[in-house]
Design a protein around this motif. Sequence first.
Motif, mmCIF file in Angstrom:
data_model
loop_
_atom_site.group_PDB
_atom_site.id
_atom_site.type_symbol
_atom_site.label_atom_id
_atom_site.label_comp_id
_atom_site.label_asym_id
_atom_site.label_seq_id
_atom_site.Cartn_x
_atom_site.Cartn_y
_atom_site.Cartn_z
ATOM 1 N N ARG A 19 0.849 -1.200 0.000
ATOM 2 C CA ARG A 19 0.000 0.000 0.000
ATOM 3 C C ARG A 19 0.879 1.242 0.000
ATOM 4 O O ARG A 19 2.031 1.216 0.414
ATOM 5 C CB ARG A 19 -0.907 0.033 1.228
ATOM 6 N N MET A 21 1.171 5.014 1.585
ATOM 7 C CA MET A 21 0.690 5.856 2.678
ATOM 8 C C MET A 21 1.111 7.284 2.399
ATOM 9 O O MET A 21 2.214 7.518 1.898
ATOM 10 C CB MET A 21 1.297 5.412 4.006
ATOM 11 N N GLN A 34 -3.179 11.342 7.711
ATOM 12 C CA GLN A 34 -2.654 10.261 6.886
ATOM 13 C C GLN A 34 -3.791 9.543 6.178
ATOM 14 O O GLN A 34 -4.940 9.572 6.616
ATOM 15 C CB GLN A 34 -1.851 9.264 7.711
ATOM 16 N N ALA A 35 -3.456 8.946 5.036
ATOM 17 C CA ALA A 35 -4.405 8.161 4.257
ATOM 18 C C ALA A 35 -3.620 7.069 3.542
ATOM 19 O O ALA A 35 -2.387 7.127 3.447
ATOM 20 C CB ALA A 35 -5.143 9.041 3.251
ATOM 21 N N TYR A 36 -4.343 6.065 3.039
ATOM 22 C CA TYR A 36 -3.725 4.912 2.392
ATOM 23 C C TYR A 36 -4.369 4.653 1.041
ATOM 24 O O TYR A 36 -5.556 4.911 0.848
ATOM 25 C CB TYR A 36 -3.897 3.653 3.253
ATOM 26 N N SER A 37 -3.573 4.106 0.122
ATOM 27 C CA SER A 37 -4.073 3.692 -1.174
ATOM 28 C C SER A 37 -3.611 2.261 -1.445
ATOM 29 O O SER A 37 -2.443 1.930 -1.229
ATOM 30 C CB SER A 37 -3.534 4.603 -2.287
ATOM 31 N N SER A 38 -4.525 1.431 -1.907
ATOM 32 C CA SER A 38 -4.191 0.050 -2.280
ATOM 33 C C SER A 38 -4.052 -0.112 -3.784
ATOM 34 O O SER A 38 -3.791 -1.213 -4.266
ATOM 35 C CB SER A 38 -5.271 -0.911 -1.761
ATOM 36 N N THR A 43 -7.098 5.594 -5.738
ATOM 37 C CA THR A 43 -8.102 5.966 -4.742
ATOM 38 C C THR A 43 -7.435 5.952 -3.371
ATOM 39 O O THR A 43 -6.407 5.292 -3.178
ATOM 40 C CB THR A 43 -9.294 4.986 -4.743
ATOM 41 N N TRP A 44 -8.035 6.676 -2.433
ATOM 42 C CA TRP A 44 -7.460 6.819 -1.096
ATOM 43 C C TRP A 44 -8.526 6.587 -0.036
ATOM 44 O O TRP A 44 -9.697 6.886 -0.258
ATOM 45 C CB TRP A 44 -6.866 8.217 -0.913
ATOM 46 N N THR A 45 -8.083 6.120 1.124
ATOM 47 C CA THR A 45 -8.975 6.064 2.274
ATOM 48 C C THR A 45 -9.263 7.497 2.724
ATOM 49 O O THR A 45 -8.552 8.432 2.343
ATOM 50 C CB THR A 45 -8.331 5.298 3.454
ATOM 51 N N VAL A 46 -10.292 7.659 3.528
ATOM 52 C CA VAL A 46 -10.585 8.974 4.090
ATOM 53 C C VAL A 46 -9.441 9.344 5.035
ATOM 54 O O VAL A 46 -9.068 8.560 5.915
ATOM 55 C CB VAL A 46 -11.922 8.947 4.860
ATOM 56 N N THR A 100 0.507 3.358 11.967
ATOM 57 C CA THR A 100 -0.643 3.494 12.857
ATOM 58 C C THR A 100 -0.271 3.788 14.303
ATOM 59 O O THR A 100 -1.149 4.092 15.104
ATOM 60 C CB THR A 100 -1.501 2.214 12.821
#
Length: 142
Positions: A19, A21, A34-38, A43-46, A100
């Motif tokens: 992923r 970050m 912070q956010a993550y993309s797979s 696309t990114w997490t909120v 995290t």
Amino acid sequence: AKVGEGPCEPALVVLADGRVMTALRLSGGIPLWQAYSSDNGGTWTVPVPMQGKAAATGKAMVPYAVWPQLLRLSNGVLCLASGRPGIGFWLDVSPKSDGTEWMGYDVEAEHDRELLVSVRKFQCIVIMLWRARELVLCESAH
């Protein structure tokens, strides 16, 4: 979140699980987010505020400041640094090293104490350089 500049000054790192970050600012005086993309940034997490503790006291200390820099070391340790106010340095101490659980250091106050103990514990050598008013993280061969 406090109204301000909006998302800016992003730093990116590829995690061990593949992923991506990002650590980014939203405005002055509030924690980094912070956010993550797979999918390689498609696309990114909120985004969520970053969480951490001060290494010296164990009390809550959130990653903050300007121009965040992320680096995943060859041994898997994830590092975050930023500047102003002061010089912030964080090591991710979560089991997955996925950003995290940050352990924070005030480099100016702790440069002779806690920071060196933790760097030895994580068996990493990180060099922080100021270049054109920008903090740069790099790994040293050891």
